[in-house]
Design a protein around this motif. Structure first.
Motif, PDB file in Angstrom:
ATOM      1  N   THR A 105      50.767  37.465  39.733  1.00 49.88           N
ATOM      2  CA  THR A 105      51.124  38.553  40.654  1.00 49.88           C
ATOM      3  C   THR A 105      52.187  39.345  39.742  1.00 49.88           C
ATOM      4  O   THR A 105      52.169  40.625  40.158  1.00 49.88           O
ATOM      5  N   TYR A 106      52.992  39.118  39.077  1.00 50.30           N
ATOM      6  CA  TYR A 106      54.127  39.664  38.688  1.00 50.30           C
ATOM      7  C   TYR A 106      54.083  40.146  37.018  1.00 50.30           C
ATOM      8  O   TYR A 106      54.650  41.127  36.595  1.00 50.30           O
ATOM      9  N   VAL A 164      50.582  31.540  39.763  1.00 48.96           N
ATOM     10  CA  VAL A 164      50.419  32.461  40.666  1.00 48.96           C
ATOM     11  C   VAL A 164      51.617  33.449  40.450  1.00 48.96           C
ATOM     12  O   VAL A 164      51.450  34.811  40.384  1.00 48.96           O
ATOM     13  N   ARG A 186      49.932  37.062  30.406  1.00 51.39           N
ATOM     14  CA  ARG A 186      48.774  36.855  31.327  1.00 51.39           C
ATOM     15  C   ARG A 186      47.676  36.442  30.874  1.00 51.39           C
ATOM     16  O   ARG A 186      46.938  35.534  31.205  1.00 51.39           O
TER      17      ARG A 186
END
Length: 132
Positions: free
Chosen positions: A23-24, A19, A31
């Protein structure tokens, strides 16, 4: 069905990491590649957390192999644009879960996740055998 707190804890920790990554982190390595490597371990930990498969190393490797096979199937569905064929191509949640495009690098990342599982379980098994 037999609950394993060890694997459920691992699943929850990896889910939190996934998560955070989703998200960040918007880079070209963590990623797409590390996230895909981790997701194999995450799914493995989920299965092992809720289903008893035995204590042998071979049974654990078999589960890891089935998780890898599942990931390959999902990646194959991405290659066939499955998400669009079933009408979910514009749904963000479906894009995150099923993905939208095939990549050979994803396959490499999945294999890395599988290798990480096998190595970790081998080390754990070796330590258990040494302590007996």
């Amino acid at each position: 069905m037999k609950i394993s707190i060890k694997y459920i804890t691992l699943f929850l920790a990896l889910f939190a990491i996934e998560v955070i990554i989703a998200t960040y982190i918007h880079d070209n390595f963590i990623r797409p590649y590390l996230g895909d490597t981790i997701v194999i371990v995450l799914i493995y930990a989920f299965v092992m957390g809720f289903f008893y498969v035995g204590h042998t190393l071979s049974s654990k490797i078999k589960v890891a192999f089935y998780v890898l096979l599942f990931a390959f199937i999902i990646e194959g569905l991405q290659a066939s644009s499955f998400i669009y064929k079933i009408g979910l191509g514009d749904q963000k949640w479906a894009q995150v879960i099923l993905g939208t495009s095939f990549s050979w690098w994803d396959i490499v990342a999945y294999i890395a996740g599988f290798i990480a599982i096998v190595c970790a379980e081998w080390v754990i098994n070796k330590k258990k055998l040494a302590s007996h």
